[in-house]
Structure formats: structure tokens, C-alpha cells
Design an enzyme around this catalytic site. Sequence first.
Site, PDB file in Angstrom:
ATOM      1  N   ASP A  50       0.593  -9.568   3.184  1.00 40.62           N
ATOM      2  CA  ASP A  50       0.807  -9.932   1.791  1.00 40.62           C
ATOM      3  C   ASP A  50       1.942  -9.172   1.117  1.00 40.62           C
ATOM      4  O   ASP A  50       2.594  -9.713   0.221  1.00 40.62           O
ATOM      5  CB  ASP A  50      -0.492  -9.724   1.003  1.00 40.62           C
ATOM      6  CG  ASP A  50      -1.549 -10.752   1.377  1.00 40.62           C
ATOM      7  OD1 ASP A  50      -1.170 -11.864   1.779  1.00 40.62           O
ATOM      8  OD2 ASP A  50      -2.750 -10.445   1.265  1.00 40.62           O
ATOM      9  N   TYR A  70      -6.803 -14.918  -3.227  1.00 42.18           N
ATOM     10  CA  TYR A  70      -7.431 -13.598  -3.306  1.00 42.18           C
ATOM     11  C   TYR A  70      -6.852 -12.760  -4.443  1.00 42.18           C
ATOM     12  O   TYR A  70      -5.649 -12.771  -4.682  1.00 42.18           O
ATOM     13  CB  TYR A  70      -7.267 -12.835  -1.992  1.00 42.18           C
ATOM     14  CG  TYR A  70      -8.473 -12.929  -1.095  1.00 42.18           C
ATOM     15  CD1 TYR A  70      -9.617 -12.194  -1.365  1.00 42.18           C
ATOM     16  CD2 TYR A  70      -8.481 -13.776   0.006  1.00 42.18           C
ATOM     17  CE1 TYR A  70     -10.736 -12.284  -0.560  1.00 42.18           C
ATOM     18  CE2 TYR A  70      -9.602 -13.876   0.824  1.00 42.18           C
ATOM     19  CZ  TYR A  70     -10.721 -13.124   0.536  1.00 42.18           C
ATOM     20  OH  TYR A  70     -11.833 -13.213   1.330  1.00 42.18           O
ATOM     21  N   ASP A  97       7.587  18.431   6.773  1.00 38.42           N
ATOM     22  CA  ASP A  97       7.334  17.517   5.662  1.00 38.42           C
ATOM     23  C   ASP A  97       6.655  16.276   6.242  1.00 38.42           C
ATOM     24  O   ASP A  97       7.265  15.524   7.006  1.00 38.42           O
ATOM     25  CB  ASP A  97       8.654  17.152   4.983  1.00 38.42           C
ATOM     26  CG  ASP A  97       8.453  16.427   3.660  1.00 38.42           C
ATOM     27  OD1 ASP A  97       7.296  16.103   3.324  1.00 38.42           O
ATOM     28  OD2 ASP A  97       9.463  16.168   2.970  1.00 38.42           O
TER      29      ASP A  97
END
Length: 829
Positions: A391, A498, A767
Site C-alpha cells: 500500500d 481498508y 548508528d
Amino acid sequence: MDHSTSLLRLIFLALVAALVLLVVRSAFHLPRGIDTPTTSLFDAAAAAGSSCTRFAPWGCPRQGDRTKPKPKPPSHETDVPRHPLDPLTVREINRARELLRAHQPFASSPSSLFVHSLALDEPEKAVVLGWRKGADPLPPRRAVAVVRFRGEAFVLAVDLAGGAVTPLPVPASGYPTMTMDEQVSLCFAPFSNPAFNSTIRRRGVRLSDVACLPISLGWYGPTEENRRLIKVQCFSAEGTANFYMRPIEGLTVLVDMDTSEVIHISDRGAGIPIPAAANTDYRYARHMQEEGDDPASNGAGLGFQKVRAPSMEPAPPGPGVELVEGHMVRWGGWELHLKADARAGMVVSRARVQDPGTGAHREVLYKGMASELFVPYMDPSEAWYFKTYMDAGEYGFGLQAMPLVPLNDCPRHARYLDGVFVAADGRPYVRENMICVFERYAGDVAWRHSESPITGMDGGVSESYARGFFGYLQRVTIRESRPKVTLVARMVASVANYDYIMDWEFQMDGLIRVKGCRGCGGLALLLPAAGAAGAASSSTQGCRCRGGLALLLLGEKSFIRSGPDTFQKPDGMNIPVGLSGILMVKGTAYSHLNQARENEDMHGTLLSENVIGVIHDHFVTFRLDMDVDGADNSFVRVEMARQETGPGESPRRSYLKATRHFARTEKDAQVRLKLYEPAEFHVVNPAKKTRVGNPVGYKIVPAGTAASLLDPEDPPQKRGAFTNNQIWVTPYNKSEEWAGGLFVYQSKGEDTLATWADRDRPIENRDLVLWYTLGFHHIPCQEDFPIMPTVSSSFDLKPVNFFESNPILRQRPTKEDDLPVCAAATTTA
């Protein structure tokens, strides 16, 4: 004399004409635009700008019919950035558009240039961390654009000040996120094909009742390469707004996205009836109409119909949510940057929490967002096998976000943020009220303890007494409790059928909860009408109270599209994801289970006559750039296992032992959760320790742990390989933001999180970026018909040895004087 007579006659005729006009208007009530302000010598109200005059009574409000004027939408045309991470402004988008259209080869035919995304190219992390407001100028503003020109995709860096346009690498496969414009236009493409229209008529459906949706088709081999393709499926909207429940089953149209040419029509649904419209509409007004009730009344139905939302009056004066300069949020010791994003939906950056001991704000999360969603349906048939949606990368999670509904999506005292996005022609448009921010008190307890009377401890507060277990008289013991109040940032994306409700919840104890809700409510992508539903109104009759509970009562959503030529304004950490909306269903000839063959695999549940809800999964993968008290962190797996005691060591035979393992490389940090092999997962800063020597850290507390059961070599799973593990850890890389790759549409899956992590790079004391996937298996049930109640899950980012002690130990309790004074109030007309 002749001239004077003519003048008098002219004046007389003018007066007669005016008199006739007034009489006609009064007698026949000639219509006039009610909303058009007029000025009249006959009515003072009209002179003040009203359309109500004695000659236009239809423009006069009836007694008790007066409503507050709708507030004018905020203008963003003069916005300027105030923080290095602020999104592109309207002016900056227009500037980028000018530069792109003047750049070669686009300058040769600007109308052939289509903008698929245009977003801030965020400054390097070290620059943002070093920037100080008021002391430093903003870093140079740049944009990154993904465009297509005459069938070819380009990724470009745009220097907004200097004007330079620089090409960036383009992925080897796949295509950019679809634009909203083409998602709308593709719904109409089949209607230009006579064979399609004939098929619709043979099914007994009027063309005027047909609603269609564009469905991404994944990737299933070389035959689908070298051209952008999409599949369109259609429904009957006759008799209901919920056309999703009325599929024209088995009819699939393959369309070329660039030419809108219909390539192939597959009709495998002959003999399957279109489900009836009865009992499918979810709109409140329609239900009241069918039941003969007044939708404006309170109703007198069953118990659940009598429940109303609690008062949602604005929060009391004093410390509350501060929204500073548009995007900085401050509340309860938290400080963070919040913005809308066309692909991710909502982005949280620079989340820092105040240390109660020192008063300093400490880094927790540099950037958090939903990176990708993967929704595979479990039906291998011709009309369903390709339904494996991504999506965010295919449709744009933020592009599908609708304006939030006041009082229902967010409480009365919520603050709202708009999103500024880009249409296919490069022009900006505003998605109003896309994000809301509010305080929430849901009756939960932050911490508490009551000392048992058997201890005999003096509470030091109460002089009353109670009878102990053995009948002895003793003092009432200590009772301490604190209410839990949290900060919530929310957005809702309506991706066709949805609705995804995304919450980032920040608690005063330093916990962050990310929550997702799956909900139903549908968005008809074929409707290009501009506009939005009006804000809900509320009576002030009764008790006016502060605070309130945010309810997830989702109604219709309106699709808002920018015009082609105008700037348009459409009307600790807990991260829950809520799912609601409408099922994607399959038509069937069965009206009862006794018609099905024994052991027949229907790929779902029979929900109603001729309707099957197909089994499917939802996966939401979050990218969490953790900076726990600084950028250099390590990932620790704290394994819990049974430890056997030695002979004669203890009356106990076993106990649980925790063992810490530092992950050295990416593969060491890949986690598949197992119920009987429990562990905790910490991100720590080895260089920062508490006073007793523990490294400061945060831990991820998993939930929503459904895992993909697809074959790893299945084409959809290769593209969705980022769901192979629930947890991944990678070294920070600015270019690695989208778990499914930069170009997801029709990609082969060679540029995913799984591909990056396979390099097995060092991650110790680096990191780090933490990736977590929330998963839902959804076997539909009849309670999901015709619209689903919201289902939610979440995961937490929780402090672990980050503070020296309970950070909210000194939170004061709520007292009677803190409560609002409730008094009856009436609404005046």
C-alpha cells in the site's frame, strides 16, 4: 422643453420597471444564489452581507436553524520552513516544478512530465543534530523528485536555492508509486472498450451503476515486464454505498497504465450472481431511514445504540499540547517533530524526552515511520492470485489519507496538521486535517500501590481505621495512585476498502507505543469529486467536562483530488496500528454452507448470501532510526532459558536465567519470534551508563506477531521478503528507507530490506536502524459484514535502564479540585 420631457419620461419608465421587478420578485420568489452575499437598500441584514431580504425569504434562516459559520481553511501559500526537517512548502513545490520543467529533456515537452513524488531531501543527519534554532540558519533546502517522461523514470535531486537539478540512481526494476490522478483515470479506462461494456450488460448491470477499482498486479514473470500494467475489477453500486459487497465476480480487465489501452478481458464469473444490496449500507442516516427513525434523534434502540461519546471539551488551561511553528510538538516532557508524508503517511522525528533528574532533553528516536505495508490475499484463482498489495510503495499511504472527522476520529481538543502534496502535473495541493494531536485519558493508571493492612504500616495521611484479618484494629495503610495521561498523534489512511488508523502514543514515563488499527469504511477511487464532509456538530446541553476519550467511529470518507491547473485546498512511545474498513469479498453461487462440497476450499468464510470474505494477511513494517542518548548504539538479545539447579543446591529444580548477547553483524540481529524461546531485544548506548553501571537503553516490546506463511520463493513473498523476520537491524543508510525498495510497483524484489541485510554489515556500536513488522492474520467472520469493527495491535519502545528510577515518581495525584465544574448549558438559536 423637449429634452426635459424626455428625461422625465425616462425617469418615470425606470421607476415603473423597478416597481414591476419588485412585485414580481415578491410574488413569484425568483430564485437567487442563497450563498451569494447581496446588498439591499430594503434590509439592513442584507447590507451586512446576508442573502436574506424581504424579497428573498428563501435565503432567511429559520428560527433555531442558525449554525456557526464554517471556519476558513488555513492558507499555506505563505508558509516558510522553520526547521531543517519541515516538509516542502507550497512555494518550494512551485519552485521545484519550475526547475524540473526547465530541465532537459523535460523542457522540450513539459506536458509529458509526470511527477510521482516530490519531497524534502532531508539534510545529513549530523547537520540536523548540530542545528540550533535561533543560532544557526536553516541548512540549504533541497528536494528529491521521482518523475516519468515519455515512459522513462527519473530520480532527481533539486537544489531549490541554486537551481541545480542532478540525476540520482534509478532502481533496476519496478516503477514509481502511482499518482492519484492516474489511480482515478484508470478506473474509467475499461468503459472505452466495447467488449467490456457488453460483458457488463450480459451480467445484468447498468453501466451507470458500475464502480471500478485499480488493483496492482505484483510481478509474476517476464511477460509482465517492460510496460506498466494494472488490473481493474468492478462492482455494482446499485442500491448501496457499500459497492465492495457487490462484486462482479471473475471479471478482470488488464490495462496499460500509460496508454489506458485494454489489453485483455478475463471473465471467469459466468453463473455467479451479484450479491444483493440489502443490509450492506453502513451509513447511519440510511439505517435510521430504513427503521423509520430520525437520524438527528438520540434513538431508543438497543443498549449499544444508546451509548454516546463522553464530553470532549478542550483541555483545561495550563500545560497541554504545544504545536510550535506548525511541526514541533511539546508535551509532558516530550519534544518531537511531526509531519505528513505522501508515502509513509506520518513521520515522527527528533523524539526527545526530558530527564526528571537533570531537566535535559535526551535523544530517543531520530526518525520513525511506516516504511511499507504488505497485504497478500490467500486465493490462487485467476481473479485473485495477484492481489498482494504494497500500500505504501504502490498507492502511497499518505496520499490515501483522508481529512479526519472531528469528535469521531479525534476529540474536541485535538490540534490538526495538514499535508501538502503534489499532483501529477507538479502543482501543490493541501490535504486538510490529515494528522491530529491530542491528550488522552482513558481511565488507565500510570502507577499505583496500596499497602496491605496486615503490614501495620502507617499511611501518614488517613486517621481512619479498618478491621484486620484477625479482627485487630489497625490503621488504614498507604494508598498511592496516579492517572495515565498520554499524547497521541494520529492519521488514518483509507486505502480503497481498508482504513488504517495509525497512532503514535507518547507516555510520560518515556514509553512510546506504536498502534495500528485495521478498519472499514470505503473510498471509491473512481469518484473525482472535490470536497469533504462537514465537521460534526455537538450539543452543549448538559455537563461540560474536560478531556475525553478518543473514539474510532469511522464514517464515509470523501475522495479529494487537486485540479489540474489550480492550487486547491480540499475540504514513552506506543505505536498502535488500527485496522477497520470493508472486506474485499468474493462472489459465490452459494447462499448456505450446505451447498458447498465436502472439504471444499473456499479460501475464506461465507459471510452472507453469495458473499465470501477471503483470508488475507496485513503486515506493517516500521523503520525506527534509534538514537538512544546518542547515535552510536548496539543491539542486545537478552535470552531467557531454564537453568537447572545442582544436586543439593536448592529445594528448587530450575529457574529462569537471562543471558545477554551483543549482535555484531546484521544477521546476528535478525529475529523470528518464538513463544518457547523468549527473549528481550534492547538497543543500548554502551558509552552511557547509569550510576550503578547499566548501559542506558530502550527495548522493543513485540505484539501483533503474525508471521508470513508463504513459500519464500513465491513471487509475492520475494517482493515482501522484509516480512521474513519480525525484527531486523541495519546500519544507518539514508538511502535505505523503504523496506520494499524505492520502486515497488511491478518490482522483482531485488531491492528490499532482506537484500540490504544480507550484506551482514557490522552493527555493534554504530548508528542503527531498527525494523519491526506488525502482523495480522485475518480469517473473516460474519461480524465483519458489511463493515468491520476496528481491530488493533501495537508494539512498544520502552525505557530499559534509561532513567535512574521511575521517571514519573513525582507526578502529583489528581484531586477533587482538578475536576471540572459541571453545569447545565443550553444552545441558543
